[in-house]
Write a protein that holds these residues in place. Structure first.
Motif, PDB file in Angstrom:
ATOM      1  N   THR A  73     -27.212 -18.092 -64.859  1.00 36.82           N
ATOM      2  CA  THR A  73     -27.665 -16.932 -64.536  1.00 36.82           C
ATOM      3  C   THR A  73     -28.688 -16.741 -65.726  1.00 36.82           C
ATOM      4  O   THR A  73     -28.490 -16.855 -66.869  1.00 36.82           O
ATOM      5  N   THR A  75     -30.962 -13.750 -64.915  1.00 31.91           N
ATOM      6  CA  THR A  75     -31.565 -12.194 -64.747  1.00 31.91           C
ATOM      7  C   THR A  75     -30.464 -11.328 -65.002  1.00 31.91           C
ATOM      8  O   THR A  75     -29.570 -11.484 -65.021  1.00 31.91           O
ATOM      9  N   ALA A  76     -31.121  -9.970 -65.079  1.00 26.93           N
ATOM     10  CA  ALA A  76     -30.314  -8.953 -65.529  1.00 26.93           C
ATOM     11  C   ALA A  76     -29.222  -8.474 -64.304  1.00 26.93           C
ATOM     12  O   ALA A  76     -29.860  -8.926 -63.026  1.00 26.93           O
ATOM     13  N   PRO A  77     -28.396  -7.777 -64.422  1.00 28.41           N
ATOM     14  CA  PRO A  77     -27.979  -7.119 -65.649  1.00 28.41           C
ATOM     15  C   PRO A  77     -26.894  -7.887 -66.526  1.00 28.41           C
ATOM     16  O   PRO A  77     -26.151  -7.446 -67.201  1.00 28.41           O
ATOM     17  N   PHE A  78     -27.336  -9.161 -66.644  1.00 28.75           N
ATOM     18  CA  PHE A  78     -26.475 -10.025 -67.389  1.00 28.75           C
ATOM     19  C   PHE A  78     -27.135 -10.194 -68.760  1.00 28.75           C
ATOM     20  O   PHE A  78     -28.373 -10.282 -68.982  1.00 28.75           O
ATOM     21  N   ARG A  79     -26.287 -10.726 -69.766  1.00 30.04           N
ATOM     22  CA  ARG A  79     -26.708 -11.025 -71.205  1.00 30.04           C
ATOM     23  C   ARG A  79     -26.853 -12.563 -71.449  1.00 30.04           C
ATOM     24  O   ARG A  79     -25.975 -13.193 -71.100  1.00 30.04           O
ATOM     25  N   ASP A  89     -34.979  -7.780 -71.931  1.00 27.48           N
ATOM     26  CA  ASP A  89     -35.073  -6.625 -71.574  1.00 27.48           C
ATOM     27  C   ASP A  89     -33.946  -5.737 -72.210  1.00 27.48           C
ATOM     28  O   ASP A  89     -33.037  -5.725 -71.658  1.00 27.48           O
ATOM     29  N   MET A  92     -30.744  -7.817 -72.362  1.00 27.66           N
ATOM     30  CA  MET A  92     -30.377  -8.533 -71.370  1.00 27.66           C
ATOM     31  C   MET A  92     -31.515  -9.456 -70.846  1.00 27.66           C
ATOM     32  O   MET A  92     -32.741  -9.328 -71.263  1.00 27.66           O
ATOM     33  N   PRO A  95     -35.040  -8.568 -65.328  1.00 24.02           N
ATOM     34  CA  PRO A  95     -34.940  -8.297 -63.988  1.00 24.02           C
ATOM     35  C   PRO A  95     -35.610  -9.518 -62.908  1.00 24.02           C
ATOM     36  O   PRO A  95     -36.244 -10.051 -63.327  1.00 24.02           O
ATOM     37  N   SER A 249     -20.931  -1.716 -60.457  1.00 25.09           N
ATOM     38  CA  SER A 249     -21.626  -1.496 -61.412  1.00 25.09           C
ATOM     39  C   SER A 249     -22.598  -2.526 -61.553  1.00 25.09           C
ATOM     40  O   SER A 249     -23.538  -2.187 -62.738  1.00 25.09           O
ATOM     41  N   LEU A 250     -22.564  -3.747 -61.088  1.00 22.15           N
ATOM     42  CA  LEU A 250     -23.281  -4.830 -61.485  1.00 22.15           C
ATOM     43  C   LEU A 250     -24.166  -5.302 -60.241  1.00 22.15           C
ATOM     44  O   LEU A 250     -25.465  -5.934 -60.632  1.00 22.15           O
ATOM     45  N   ASP A 251     -23.890  -5.348 -59.174  1.00 19.76           N
ATOM     46  CA  ASP A 251     -24.712  -5.799 -57.966  1.00 19.76           C
ATOM     47  C   ASP A 251     -24.841  -4.886 -56.664  1.00 19.76           C
ATOM     48  O   ASP A 251     -24.037  -4.123 -56.498  1.00 19.76           O
TER      49      ASP A 251
END
Length: 281
Positions: A73, A75-79, A89, A92, A95, A249-251
């Motif tokens: 992984t 890409t956002a919204p992950f850290r 960004d 995170m 995008p 909330s995430l996808d």
């Protein structure tokens, strides 16, 4: 049985284990009913605690045909798991569109990306006590210029026995299907396959599963198209899940996950596989 009638063995891989408890529960349900034979784990996801990983390990222990991979992984919204990861960004990952643009403009640092991927591979090893059977990428980031070099180097170093996912259709079926997303994956995958072959890393010979999630199409009709022409050892990605607050909330892919779960878990799917002489081997 004649050679022509021998079933094709394919991979049906559920992406995003670890994204949410509802996604995890749907994937385990299908594994336990032998409707999937692969899933890839998002180690940066919020639903990768000891309990959720333990349940997956139990499900796979009772389904020995099922492979477990790492869902890299970036890409956002992950850290990121590494400190000082760039570009970022607000702490995170970038995008999807910004990461792809940076890759196409050769603005990514392969060393920084490889360091992050090595930590994600190590985290998988800590969770499962072994290297992944295969490695793929969330939102196909492993195919991007600037990422693919780091991705293949990390796999070669930390999981040399794993195979990797490429996103090209067999015999350019993406062009015939008319899916812009599939065509882009075909183009990006051509260079990825060449580099994987040069590195001596195995990859799936064909791929399917890309479609426009926002249109809410009939997944049964899509599965018929995905199976058409897919070669022995080819891979179909899928995204089954049950909608919960974490997922929402995430996808953006929510209710379509439930449609995918319903079809793969339903009575029509085994008949479709049999009619196409396909087995989940």
């Amino acid at each position: 049985m004649s050679e022509a009638a021998t079933p094709r063995r394919i991979w049906l891989c559920a992406d995003d284990y670890g994204l949410s408890p509802g996604v995890n529960r749907a994937i385990r349900d299908l594994i336990e009913r032998s409707r999937l034979n692969a899933t890839s784990v998002m180690v940066v996801g919020p639903a990768t605690g000891r309990d959720e990983i333990g349940k997956l390990r139990d499900s796979v222990a009772n389904s020995p045909r099922c492979a477990i991979g790492l869902h890299v992984t970036l890409t956002a919204p992950f850290r990121p798991l590494t400190m000082h990861f760039r570009p970022a960004d607000g702490g995170m990952f970038l995008p999807f569109a910004k990461l792809l643009r940076a890759g196409l403009l050769w603005r990514l640092d392969p060393e920084i990306i490889q360091a992050e991927l090595m930590v994600q591979l190590a985290t998988f090893g800590e969770m499962f006590g072994r290297a992944p059977d295969f490695v793929d990428g969330h939102q196909h980031a492993q195919l991007f210029p600037g990422v693919r070099e780091a991705f293949l180097a990390a796999v070669k170093a930390a999981a040399p026995g794993a195979w990797v996912r490429q996103g090209g259709r067999h015999q350019n079926l993406a062009w015939r299907l008319g899916s812009p997303k599939a065509v882009v994956l075909d183009i990006l995958s051509a260079q990825f396959r060449r580099r994987a072959a040069q590195a001596g890393i195995a990859f799936n010979p064909g791929f399917a599963g890309a479609y426009d999630f926002t249109g809410r199409p009939d997944f049964g009709d899509l599965m018929r198209q995905f199976l058409d022409g897919l070669p022995e050892g080819g891979l179909i990605m899928c995204h089954p899940g049950f909608v919960d607050d974490t997922l929402e909330s995430l996808d953006p892919l929510t209710t379509q996950r439930e449609h995918e779960h319903a079809f793969i878990g339903g009575e029509e799917f085994p008949r479709l596989l049999a009619a196409n002489k396909v087995t989940l081997g």
